[in-house]
Design an enzyme around this catalytic site. Structure first.
Site, PDB file in Angstrom:
ATOM      1  CG  LEU A  99      -1.919  -1.037   1.399  1.00 10.12           C
ATOM      2  CD1 LEU A  99      -2.685  -1.034   2.703  1.00 10.12           C
ATOM      3  CD2 LEU A  99      -2.816  -0.976   0.269  1.00 10.12           C
ATOM      4  N   GLY A 100       1.982   1.244   0.621  1.00 10.98           N
ATOM      5  CA  GLY A 100       2.867   2.357   0.705  1.00 10.98           C
ATOM      6  C   GLY A 100       3.910   2.140   1.477  1.00 10.98           C
ATOM      7  N   GLY A 106       7.022   4.320   4.294  1.00 16.53           N
ATOM      8  CA  GLY A 106       7.394   5.489   4.932  1.00 16.53           C
ATOM      9  C   GLY A 106       8.526   5.389   5.513  1.00 16.53           C
ATOM     10  N   GLY A 107       8.783   6.284   6.770  1.00 18.68           N
ATOM     11  CA  GLY A 107       9.816   6.134   7.740  1.00 18.68           C
ATOM     12  C   GLY A 107       9.920   4.793   8.283  1.00 18.68           C
ATOM     13  CG  PHE A 108       6.985   1.407  10.862  1.00 15.22           C
ATOM     14  CD1 PHE A 108       6.791   0.260  10.366  1.00 15.22           C
ATOM     15  CD2 PHE A 108       7.173   1.589  12.238  1.00 15.22           C
ATOM     16  CE1 PHE A 108       6.420  -0.689  10.972  1.00 15.22           C
ATOM     17  CE2 PHE A 108       6.718   0.816  13.078  1.00 15.22           C
ATOM     18  CZ  PHE A 108       6.513  -0.450  12.453  1.00 15.22           C
ATOM     19  CD  GLU A 127       8.795  -2.871   1.696  1.00 16.54           C
ATOM     20  OE1 GLU A 127       8.501  -3.999   2.435  1.00 16.54           O
ATOM     21  OE2 GLU A 127       9.509  -2.805   0.862  1.00 16.54           O
ATOM     22  CB  VAL A 128       1.901   0.256   4.575  1.00 16.77           C
ATOM     23  CG1 VAL A 128       0.697  -0.178   5.240  1.00 16.77           C
ATOM     24  CG2 VAL A 128       2.825   1.364   5.672  1.00 16.77           C
ATOM     25  CG  ASP A 187       5.275  12.544  11.977  1.00 17.91           C
ATOM     26  OD1 ASP A 187       5.683  13.875  11.578  1.00 17.91           O
ATOM     27  OD2 ASP A 187       5.278  11.555  11.284  1.00 17.91           O
TER      28      ASP A 187
END
Length: 441
Positions: free
Chosen positions: A126-127, A129-131, A133-134, A245
């Site tokens: 799905l996406g 980010g900094g964490f 993958e989703v 955030d």
């Protein structure tokens, strides 16, 4: 012996002798002024001795009773504190055990998540980010989930992962994303959330093809929902939480376009009476950071209020706020909003996509609230309670906004490291979207 003379010619004189007893003679021979002293002296001495003894006893009692009472109170206080401490420890242990059992109940088996995501298939992504993958997944019963997978090279680490589990497990509100579970295996750290089909706010707001679906009523409802979620975090939940955030990409939308605040990996827990925190590691996204946090590392609930103000102005204008440096003449969204307000032309800020289909009073109220939230001094920014009350239509007199902080005027991407303005060891910001969740078209 006394002599008496008798009157008359035939009278004779007589001598009468009085003979007192021996004891009486001794008594009569003593002068009258001293007659009582021998008898009184022994009595006076005895009374004096008795009174002195009684005084000493009284003084001793006056000292002994308060001392004994003080010792008794000290002992009782010690016993009370001991019992209270034992009770507090017991209560804490019970609460900790209950929370641990609750957290343990949320744990997912890794193979279950792997099967749900088809082994983290690319077409389920799905996406990112900094964490990390989703991925979209589907559990055995057909329930759809969003799985955040901690990357080995992630900006966020184990500490943020554990923070998000504990915080989201404790927080329950309709405007906060719901944590369904987690997985902490030796090689993988995963968070399992409810799946929200409409992805994040920024995917609608800044996409020319999608923003037409955001009419004014939908936008106003999103603003109100975010405000209620923040009010819960700051004031209504059992624990006070500063998100740190908050941004449009961390506002997820359900099937009815209701907003849910997401991504608590950078959140901080406050004590009940705590008002401010400090950090040397500044994390978040430029453009949404309050100036006192970006510059000095001081953060508070008013830092989140600033971020909320930025989002409000983004929703009204349909424009993304970006961090601006010096040396360029481009006008930042926040400064444009302030200028138009001062020029008495605030309606020129409205997204042209809305046309004339909006409630002018609501729009003006949102612009004013947004400007109040982005004021330079944190103390001038309103609390979320007042913001929610104003959005609910309560008769609240809003003050005149003061200017926002002017960082500069040159546009840069939010992910850019501001090494020339802030030393690298003290500043850290992830990508534009620390967690970017969106559904596939």
């Amino acid at each position: 012996m006394d002599s008496f003379a008798c009157d008359g010619s035939r009278a004779s004189s007589y001598n009468i002798t009085f003979c007192p007893s021996t004891a009486m003679s001794r008594l009569l021979s003593i002068p009258a002024s001293q007659a009582l002293q021998p008898a009184l002296a022994p009595i006076s001495h005895q009374n004096l001795t008795s009174n002195t003894s009684k005084g000493k006893v009284h003084t001793a009692l006056m000292i002994a009773f308060p001392t004994a009472a003080g010792i008794l109170i000290f002992i009782l206080l010690g016993i009370y504190l001991y019992i209270s401490k034992r009770k507090a420890i017991k209560t804490f242990n019970v609460q900790t055990d209950e929370m641990q059992r609750f957290v343990d109940s949320l744990q997912f088996d890794f193979n279950r998540i792997r099967l749900a995501t088809h082994n983290f298939a690319v077409n389920n992504k799905l996406g990112e980010g900094g964490f990390g993958e989703v991925y979209k997944g589907e559990l055995e019963g057909g329930q759809q989930v969003a799985v955040k997978r901690l990357s080995k090279n992630s900006v966020q680490g184990i500490a943020e992962f554990q923070t998000e589990i504990v915080l989201v497990a404790k927080l329950q509100h309709k405007n906060l994303v719901k944590l369904l579970g987690y997985c902490a295996s030796p090689k993988e750290s995963l968070l399992v959330y409810e799946f929200l089909p409409n992805s994040s706010l920024d995917k609608f707001l800044f996409d020319p093809a999608k923003k037409s679906s955001l009419d004014w009523q939908t936008r106003f409802n999103i603003i109100s929902g975010i405000a209620r979620g923040l009010q819960y975090l700051h004031e209504d939940s059992r624990i006070k939480v500063v998100h740190r955030d908050l941004k449009s990409s961390n506002i997820l939308l359900d099937e009815d376009m209701n907003p849910k605040i997401a991504d608590f990996g950078l959140a901080r827990l406050f004590e009940v009476d705590q008002t401010q925190g400090d950090t040397k590691r500044i994390v978040g996204t430029y453009g949404y950071m309050a100036p006192e946090y970006a510059i000095t590392g001081h953060y508070s609930v008013k830092s989140d209020v600033f971020s909320f103000g930025v989002i409000v102005l983004e929703i009204v204008s349909g424009q993304r706020n970006r961090f601006f440096r010096r040396l360029q003449l481009d006008e930042a969204l926040l400064h444009r909003a302030w200028r138009l307000w001062n020029e008495d032309e605030p309606l020129n800020l409205i997204d042209t996509e809305l046309g004339d289909n909006f409630e002018e009073e609501e729009v003006l109220k949102c612009i004013q609230l947004g400007l109040l939230c982005i004021q330079e001094n944190a103390i001038d920014r309103p609390r979320m309670t007042a913001i929610v009350a104003a959005l609910n239509g309560q008769a609240i007199r809003l003050p005149t906004p003061k200017p926002p902080h002017f960082f500069g005027s040159a546009v840069v991407d939010e992910a850019t490291d501001m090494a020339d303005e802030y030393p690298a060891p003290y500043v850290h910001t992830g990508n534009e979207n620390i967690t970017n969740v969106y559904s596939r078209d």
